[in-house]
Design a protein around this motif. Sequence first.
Motif, PDB file in Angstrom:
ATOM      1  N   VAL A 180       0.815  -1.207   0.000  1.00 62.70           N
ATOM      2  CA  VAL A 180       0.000   0.000   0.000  1.00 62.70           C
ATOM      3  C   VAL A 180       0.856   1.269   0.000  1.00 62.70           C
ATOM      4  O   VAL A 180       0.494   2.246  -0.672  1.00 62.70           O
ATOM      5  N   TYR A 181       1.990   1.263   0.697  1.00 65.41           N
ATOM      6  CA  TYR A 181       2.755   2.503   0.891  1.00 65.41           C
ATOM      7  C   TYR A 181       4.184   2.357   0.333  1.00 65.41           C
ATOM      8  O   TYR A 181       4.800   1.291   0.428  1.00 65.41           O
ATOM      9  N   ASP A 182       4.675   3.467  -0.195  1.00 65.07           N
ATOM     10  CA  ASP A 182       6.074   3.587  -0.610  1.00 65.07           C
ATOM     11  C   ASP A 182       6.677   4.795   0.102  1.00 65.07           C
ATOM     12  O   ASP A 182       6.031   5.839   0.238  1.00 65.07           O
ATOM     13  N   VAL A 183       7.919   4.627   0.537  1.00 65.14           N
ATOM     14  CA  VAL A 183       8.650   5.710   1.199  1.00 65.14           C
ATOM     15  C   VAL A 183      10.036   5.794   0.585  1.00 65.14           C
ATOM     16  O   VAL A 183      10.688   4.765   0.371  1.00 65.14           O
ATOM     17  N   TRP A 184      10.520   7.007   0.300  1.00 60.28           N
ATOM     18  CA  TRP A 184      11.868   7.205  -0.227  1.00 60.28           C
ATOM     19  C   TRP A 184      12.468   8.492   0.331  1.00 60.28           C
ATOM     20  O   TRP A 184      11.764   9.378   0.797  1.00 60.28           O
ATOM     21  N   LEU A 185      13.786   8.596   0.287  1.00 59.50           N
ATOM     22  CA  LEU A 185      14.528   9.738   0.822  1.00 59.50           C
ATOM     23  C   LEU A 185      14.555  10.873  -0.205  1.00 59.50           C
ATOM     24  O   LEU A 185      14.848  10.651  -1.378  1.00 59.50           O
TER      25      LEU A 185
END
Length: 203
Positions: A180-185
């Motif tokens: 469901v979720y994507d996280v990146w810097l």
Amino acid sequence: MSIFSRISMGGLTVAAAFAAFSIAAAQTLEAPVDPGAPTEFEAPMEPGAPTEFEAPMEPGAPTEPGAPGEPDATVEPDATVAPVAPAAPQRITNPVAEFAGIDKITGRIITFDVYIDETVQFGALQVTPRICYSRPQTEEPKTDSFVEVDEITLDRKIRRIFTGWMFAESPGLNAVEHAVYDVWLKGCKQKSEVPAPDAAKTN
């Protein structure tokens, strides 16, 4: 008689002169000659004296450049230069890491700041940066952060789904895999508008 006498006297005079010349010539020819004495056509020369075509040269004196058998000039070899190691790239340690997250169901993208060693929840994910490095503006950009990402499961358990380096210039290199979720810097920051955890606790 007088004419004869004069002739006779003249003959005697010539004969006497001739005899005197002969005696002088004989004496000149018979005069001893010094073997080492110079003649009128040869000037005396001292042993070892330079001739008019050769200049005297002192022993050990350098010859002119280009003279056969002698080096032109003494050239010192180049000094050995120690190789200079390239300077190591500088890293700036930042207290804040900036992330972006997307909710794949709604398509909404959110940007949020997280202080180092602080845990922030985004959807079902908990994001904790441990370090965040950047480079000076004069160097090639390279921003990375060591991040831990946990998932809160439906039964309220916490499961680690990511541990490693995230790179702002290559967000897809180490991506968080979640349904469901994507996280990146996105970057590293020296300060944030969000209050620090200690300040929030104090307030």
